[in-house]
Design a protein around this motif. Structure first.
Motif, PDB file in Angstrom:
ATOM      1  N   LYS A  82       0.833  -1.213   0.000  1.00  0.00           N
ATOM      2  CA  LYS A  82       0.000   0.000   0.000  1.00  0.00           C
ATOM      3  C   LYS A  82       0.857   1.247   0.000  1.00  0.00           C
ATOM      4  O   LYS A  82       0.464   2.266  -0.552  1.00  0.00           O
ATOM      5  CB  LYS A  82      -0.905  -0.016   1.234  1.00  0.00           C
ATOM      6  N   ILE A  83       2.022   1.168   0.617  1.00  0.00           N
ATOM      7  CA  ILE A  83       2.821   2.374   0.686  1.00  0.00           C
ATOM      8  C   ILE A  83       3.905   2.392  -0.378  1.00  0.00           C
ATOM      9  O   ILE A  83       4.577   3.403  -0.564  1.00  0.00           O
ATOM     10  CB  ILE A  83       3.416   2.558   2.088  1.00  0.00           C
ATOM     11  N   ALA A  86       4.029   5.324  -2.706  1.00  0.00           N
ATOM     12  CA  ALA A  86       4.486   6.556  -2.066  1.00  0.00           C
ATOM     13  C   ALA A  86       6.005   6.560  -1.974  1.00  0.00           C
ATOM     14  O   ALA A  86       6.663   7.584  -2.213  1.00  0.00           O
ATOM     15  CB  ALA A  86       3.883   6.683  -0.672  1.00  0.00           C
TER      16      ALA A  86
ATOM     17  N   PRO B  32       0.862   9.663   3.409  1.00  0.00           N
ATOM     18  CA  PRO B  32       1.299   8.612   4.318  1.00  0.00           C
ATOM     19  C   PRO B  32       2.638   8.866   4.975  1.00  0.00           C
ATOM     20  O   PRO B  32       2.862   8.389   6.069  1.00  0.00           O
ATOM     21  CB  PRO B  32       1.353   7.358   3.437  1.00  0.00           C
ATOM     22  N   ARG B  42      -2.608   8.111   6.407  1.00  0.00           N
ATOM     23  CA  ARG B  42      -2.942   9.242   5.568  1.00  0.00           C
ATOM     24  C   ARG B  42      -4.193   9.893   6.103  1.00  0.00           C
ATOM     25  O   ARG B  42      -5.171   9.228   6.429  1.00  0.00           O
ATOM     26  CB  ARG B  42      -3.198   8.736   4.156  1.00  0.00           C
ATOM     27  N   VAL B  44      -6.906  12.722   5.012  1.00  0.00           N
ATOM     28  CA  VAL B  44      -7.361  13.591   3.936  1.00  0.00           C
ATOM     29  C   VAL B  44      -8.391  14.517   4.547  1.00  0.00           C
ATOM     30  O   VAL B  44      -9.403  14.080   5.069  1.00  0.00           O
ATOM     31  CB  VAL B  44      -7.986  12.768   2.806  1.00  0.00           C
ATOM     32  N   ASN B  57      -9.459   9.498   7.752  1.00  0.00           N
ATOM     33  CA  ASN B  57      -8.133   8.952   8.004  1.00  0.00           C
ATOM     34  C   ASN B  57      -8.047   7.537   7.498  1.00  0.00           C
ATOM     35  O   ASN B  57      -8.931   6.721   7.722  1.00  0.00           O
ATOM     36  CB  ASN B  57      -7.711   9.045   9.474  1.00  0.00           C
ATOM     37  N   GLN B  58      -6.997   7.285   6.779  1.00  0.00           N
ATOM     38  CA  GLN B  58      -6.807   6.011   6.130  1.00  0.00           C
ATOM     39  C   GLN B  58      -5.592   5.335   6.708  1.00  0.00           C
ATOM     40  O   GLN B  58      -4.561   5.949   6.889  1.00  0.00           O
ATOM     41  CB  GLN B  58      -6.586   6.215   4.639  1.00  0.00           C
ATOM     42  N   ILE B  59      -5.765   4.068   6.980  1.00  0.00           N
ATOM     43  CA  ILE B  59      -4.676   3.323   7.585  1.00  0.00           C
ATOM     44  C   ILE B  59      -4.359   2.145   6.682  1.00  0.00           C
ATOM     45  O   ILE B  59      -4.894   2.023   5.598  1.00  0.00           O
ATOM     46  CB  ILE B  59      -5.052   2.842   8.998  1.00  0.00           C
TER      47      ILE B  59
ATOM     48  N   TRP C 111     -15.081   1.021  12.343  1.00  0.00           N
ATOM     49  CA  TRP C 111     -13.861   0.505  11.733  1.00  0.00           C
ATOM     50  C   TRP C 111     -13.702  -0.986  11.914  1.00  0.00           C
ATOM     51  O   TRP C 111     -13.155  -1.672  11.058  1.00  0.00           O
ATOM     52  CB  TRP C 111     -12.658   1.222  12.334  1.00  0.00           C
ATOM     53  N   ARG C 114     -15.568  -2.598   9.191  1.00  0.00           N
ATOM     54  CA  ARG C 114     -14.863  -2.452   7.914  1.00  0.00           C
ATOM     55  C   ARG C 114     -13.745  -3.472   7.820  1.00  0.00           C
ATOM     56  O   ARG C 114     -13.478  -4.024   6.753  1.00  0.00           O
ATOM     57  CB  ARG C 114     -14.267  -1.045   7.814  1.00  0.00           C
ATOM     58  N   ARG C 131     -15.812   0.275   3.120  1.00  0.00           N
ATOM     59  CA  ARG C 131     -14.760   0.078   2.126  1.00  0.00           C
ATOM     60  C   ARG C 131     -13.564  -0.535   2.837  1.00  0.00           C
ATOM     61  O   ARG C 131     -13.563  -0.651   4.043  1.00  0.00           O
ATOM     62  CB  ARG C 131     -14.378   1.385   1.442  1.00  0.00           C
ATOM     63  N   ILE C 133     -10.159  -1.237   4.615  1.00  0.00           N
ATOM     64  CA  ILE C 133      -9.447  -0.397   5.568  1.00  0.00           C
ATOM     65  C   ILE C 133      -7.976  -0.753   5.669  1.00  0.00           C
ATOM     66  O   ILE C 133      -7.123   0.121   5.734  1.00  0.00           O
ATOM     67  CB  ILE C 133     -10.147  -0.461   6.948  1.00  0.00           C
ATOM     68  N   LEU C 134      -7.630  -2.026   5.658  1.00  0.00           N
ATOM     69  CA  LEU C 134      -6.224  -2.373   5.828  1.00  0.00           C
ATOM     70  C   LEU C 134      -5.539  -2.624   4.499  1.00  0.00           C
ATOM     71  O   LEU C 134      -4.367  -2.373   4.341  1.00  0.00           O
ATOM     72  CB  LEU C 134      -6.090  -3.615   6.715  1.00  0.00           C
ATOM     73  N   LEU C 178     -10.194   9.873  -2.659  1.00  0.00           N
ATOM     74  CA  LEU C 178     -10.033   9.605  -1.251  1.00  0.00           C
ATOM     75  C   LEU C 178     -11.214  10.039  -0.407  1.00  0.00           C
ATOM     76  O   LEU C 178     -11.531   9.403   0.576  1.00  0.00           O
ATOM     77  CB  LEU C 178      -8.783  10.322  -0.737  1.00  0.00           C
ATOM     78  N   MET C 179     -11.868  11.098  -0.772  1.00  0.00           N
ATOM     79  CA  MET C 179     -12.935  11.609   0.077  1.00  0.00           C
ATOM     80  C   MET C 179     -14.261  11.015  -0.300  1.00  0.00           C
ATOM     81  O   MET C 179     -14.453  10.522  -1.384  1.00  0.00           O
ATOM     82  CB  MET C 179     -13.037  13.121  -0.052  1.00  0.00           C
TER      83      MET C 179
END
Lengths: 174, 410, 194
Positions: A82-83, A86, B32, B42, B44, B57-59, C111, C114, C131, C133-134, C178-179
């Motif tokens: 995922k990273i 980046a 991130p 992250r 947003v 917030n995204q993890i 969470w 999710r 959606r 999450i990990l 993202l939003m």
């Protein structure tokens, strides 16, 4: 470096040297690290920057988090898929010349995480100059790794980036 | 983008698009990797001017598949994976995990082992709070305190290294006991640390920060949460106690030997950033109190349970006794046989309730281990806590919640 | 009568036709309920003065590959007033992996549910924002299922072992997605907005 030998017995205030040597002297004592700290190795990196295992004595305490301002990327911690975009973006945004240290077992080869989420070594998509083993490496190991970068700069050795593509293509296209 | 200029950074290649929105709100991506020393996630934020309207917030940027890995290793081999969960106070995760497995097996460890586990848990709590407060202050611009707090951290590193062999990834506890006993002189050195180094550092930072005008302006009233909301979101630990709910597992459901010590649980009312800071500072003082009492009360005796089905027999027995040799072989090759069943055990980690939900199907490898991370619930409530604040306050709130990415995403 | 078993007694009395099993093992109480009665049962657990389980500590799922129904969704509750814990389980079959959300009762389930969707593929009906999450958006599969291979690689950047970006690389996360949950995968249900 040769001393200009003037015969008036006063000694000489002029040093003759090559441009590259002065440039590498400046570079090796002012590397600005970019700690790409994701996991536990980032805590050991903080210890290295701390007062006990000071890297300020080498001139490297200016830790910059913007890739435009840094020249040494230290990947400290596990990199997962995922990273990874980046990290690739950050690597590409850094300006030349740049060096990369893969700190710790996870950045070097995935560590003991062999699963669907962890990249098995950051050198799969970024050329790495120095690998520092350990989980996490003791601060002295990281300083040793940074010393190796310093020697690379001193001796003007070619960086991993230049030969990365050919070497790994060889390995993967077998 | 005007034509005719060369763009070396075409957004399309990086998965971005030019923002052409009708409204006035700006979307800001705290990506991130960011300079706060808190790991990778992250955030947003949607901003109206500088005020936060919404935040996502995204993890998942450090998801290392603890659960999937633990399903493929033996019970003892999971312990190094637990170190990397909350990597700022790894000993607490070790203790939490082995206590859950011991609960499932149904054994009790000797008293000395319980005292040593309590001691390392409290040292780890101090360790965690030192880093949390130090990093939170760095985010607000007060860098000196980080170095003041790093000195006692280094001293605790020395103690832990002497005890376990490693600075950070300790892997010290074993199912049924501990890896090794305290070394000679360890308690004397530890007493010096808890009487001199740590209190001096806490006092220094206290004098610099607690009544500081700038710090109080930046943190009072920022990121508040009410007690009902905190309970509904599943908060535990210092963030919950800052909101006024007196829930601490060490007092409510005592485990190890916490019921023998005399200590207090600090509570405040507002649940904002300043309160969380005060609670963590006070908890460090209380941990020092517990440590003094533990050093006085610690008994002698064995540290491992006398059951070779669960723990490795001592080496001299293995060389002389055939049963010990067979027990050693079975534990190493097949793993400890934990009886089938499931259990949930929670300990009070530095951030809150760290729960381990363990299911065994009777074999040497776990069927499932779920870790209930304390900061998962806390971080999920962050959008509610920062709505209406400004971006700089977002940083202050985030760093006061003590989000450790290893634990958040396992 | 110990206080722990009185909880199970009370539950058995009030919900006798919906409770499938109760169990007490090593000090932990467990209740297995039918999936359709889950929401009313959870509301009872929070609101009834005898129960008052105000904390939802954890939501997770277990994949019992050989059993039918295959999945179990497990909720851990804690009552701060009565200082006791309870585990609630509900069984979910493989052909209809769906469960109702409890975010209306405890906000903190957001969470956790999710994560259940992400890791096990159990859809949560009525969740405000379902959606992944990990794992990253665009990831295929649900990793914690028992039939998922542990070391399957899912490259997101063209690397030297997966050099072909078109074929191998999954969708890179777009900043604009993202939003507002627009990073939803295809096939995910729109959440019901009540």
């Amino acid at each position: 470096m040769a001393k200009n030998d003037s015969s008036d017995g006063l000694g000489s205030p002029i040093l003759l040297t090559r441009f590259e040597k002065v440039l590498s002297w400046a570079r090796k004592y002012s590397l600005w690290p970019l700690p790409f700290g994701t996991a536990c190795c980032a805590i050991e990196f903080m210890a290295v920057v701390g007062t006990h295992y000071d890297i300020s004595r080498y001139g490297w305490e200016v830790v910059r988090f913007s890739p435009r301002q840094a020249d040494l990327l230290i990947v400290a911690g596990t990199v997962n898929y995922k990273i990874a975009p980046a990290l690739k973006t950050i690597y590409e945004q850094m300006l030349e010349p740049k060096w990369v240290i893969a700190m710790g077992a996870c950045a070097t080869c995935g560590g003991f995480y062999n699963n669907y989420s962890v990249v098995q070594g950051v050198d799969r998509f970024i050329p790495v100059d120095v690998y520092v083993p350990g989980c996490p490496p003791k601060p002295e190991s990281l300083i040793d790794g940074m010393m190796m970068i310093k020697e690379m700069i001193e001796k003007g050795e070619p960086r991993a980036r230049e030969s990365w593509e050919e070497k790994w293509k060889e390995r993967y296209e077998k | 983008m005007s034509e005719g200029t060369e763009n070396n950074f075409p957004p399309g290649e990086y998965g971005l698009e030019w923002m052409e929105r009708e409204g006035d709100n700006v979307i800001l991506n705290l990506g991130p990797t960011h300079p706060a020393t808190h790991g990778v996630f992250r955030i947003v934020v949607e901003l109206d001017g500088e005020t936060i309207v919404n935040c996502d917030n995204q993890i998942g940027f450090l998801h290392r598949c603890f659960e999937k890995e633990s399903e493929n290793t033996t019970w003892g081999q999971v312990i190094p994976y637990t170190d990397r969960l909350n990597y700022v106070s790894p000993l607490m995760n070790n203790v939490g995990y082995v206590m859950a497995v011991e609960k499932l097996i149904g054994i009790d460890v000797p008293e000395r082992a319980e005292y040593i586990r309590t001691i390392i848990c409290e040292l780890s709590r101090i360790w965690d709070h030192l880093l949390c407060i130090g990093a939170a202050l760095v985010d607000l611009g007060a860098l000196t305190n980080f170095w003041y707090f790093w000195r006692p951290r280094e001293d605790i590193y020395d103690l832990v290294e002497e005890l376990t062999g490693a600075r950070l990834t300790t892997c010290y506890t074993r199912i049924g006991g501990l890896m090794a006993d305290l070394t000679d002189g360890w308690i004397r050195k530890a007493r010096h640390v808890i009487r001199e180094t740590i209190p001096n550092a806490i006092r220094d930072v206290d004098r610099l920060v607690t009544k500081n005008r700038i710090f109080m302006d930046r943190t009072i009233g920022i990121g508040p949460i009410s007690a009902e909301d905190a309970i509904a979101w599943g908060f535990t630990g210092p963030c919950l106690r800052a909101a006024g709910v007196p829930y601490d597992l060490r007092k409510d459901q005592p485990y190890l030997v916490y019921d023998r010590f005399d200590f207090d649980i600090p509570i405040t009312d507002n649940g904002d950033t300043y309160d969380r800071y005060l609670i963590r500072m006070e908890e460090m003082w209380q941990s020092l109190r517990i440590l003094e009492q533990a050093f006085d009360q610690i008994p002698g005796g064995p540290i491992n349970v006398e059951n070779w089905d669960v723990i490795l027999p001592p080496k001299d027995e293995v060389y002389e006794n055939i049963e010990a040799l067979m027990a050693h072989f079975k534990i190493i090759m097949e793993g400890i046989k934990v009886p089938p069943g499931e259990v949930y055990h929670a300990t009070e980690a530095a951030n809150g309730e760290l729960g381990f939900y363990i299911i065994s199907s009777g074999e040497g490898t776990p069927y499932k281990i779920k870790v209930r991370p304390p900061c998962f619930a806390i971080f999920s409530a962050m959008p509610e806590m920062v709505r209406g604040h400004m971006v700089a306050d977002l940083i202050a709130v985030m760093s006061s919640l003590n989000i450790i990415a290893g634990e958040l995403e396992r | 009568m110990s206080p722990a078993s009185s909880v199970l007694e009370h539950i058995r009395e009030r919900f006798s036709d919906h409770v499938l099993e109760t169990l007490s093992f090593r000090g932990d109480d467990t209740v297995v309920v039918k999936r359709d009665a889950l929401l009313s049962f959870m509301r009872f657990l929070r609101d009834d003065p005898e129960m008052s389980f105000d904390f939802l500590m954890d939501v997770t799922a277990v994949d019992w590959l050989e059993r039918e129904p295959r999945y179990e969704v497990v909720y851990h509750l804690y009552s701060s007033g009565k200082n006791r814990r309870l585990r609630v389980k509900t069984r979910v079959p493989d052909d209809d992996p769906e469960v109702e959300t409890v975010t209306g009762i405890w906000k903190g389930a957001n969470w956790f549910e999710r994560e259940v969707w992400d890791m096990y593929g159990i859809r949560v009906k009525g969740h405000p924002d379902l959606r992944r999450i990990l794992m990253y958006d665009g990831f295929e599969g649900h990793p914690l299922r028992k039939d998922y291979q542990k070391d399957l690689r899912h490259p997101t950047v063209p690397s030297l072992d997966f050099p072909d970006p078109e074929k191998d690389v999954r969708r890179v996360i777009k900043a604009t997605d993202l939003m507002r949950g627009s990073g939803r995968e295809e096939g995910a249900q729109e959440p019901e907005k009540d």
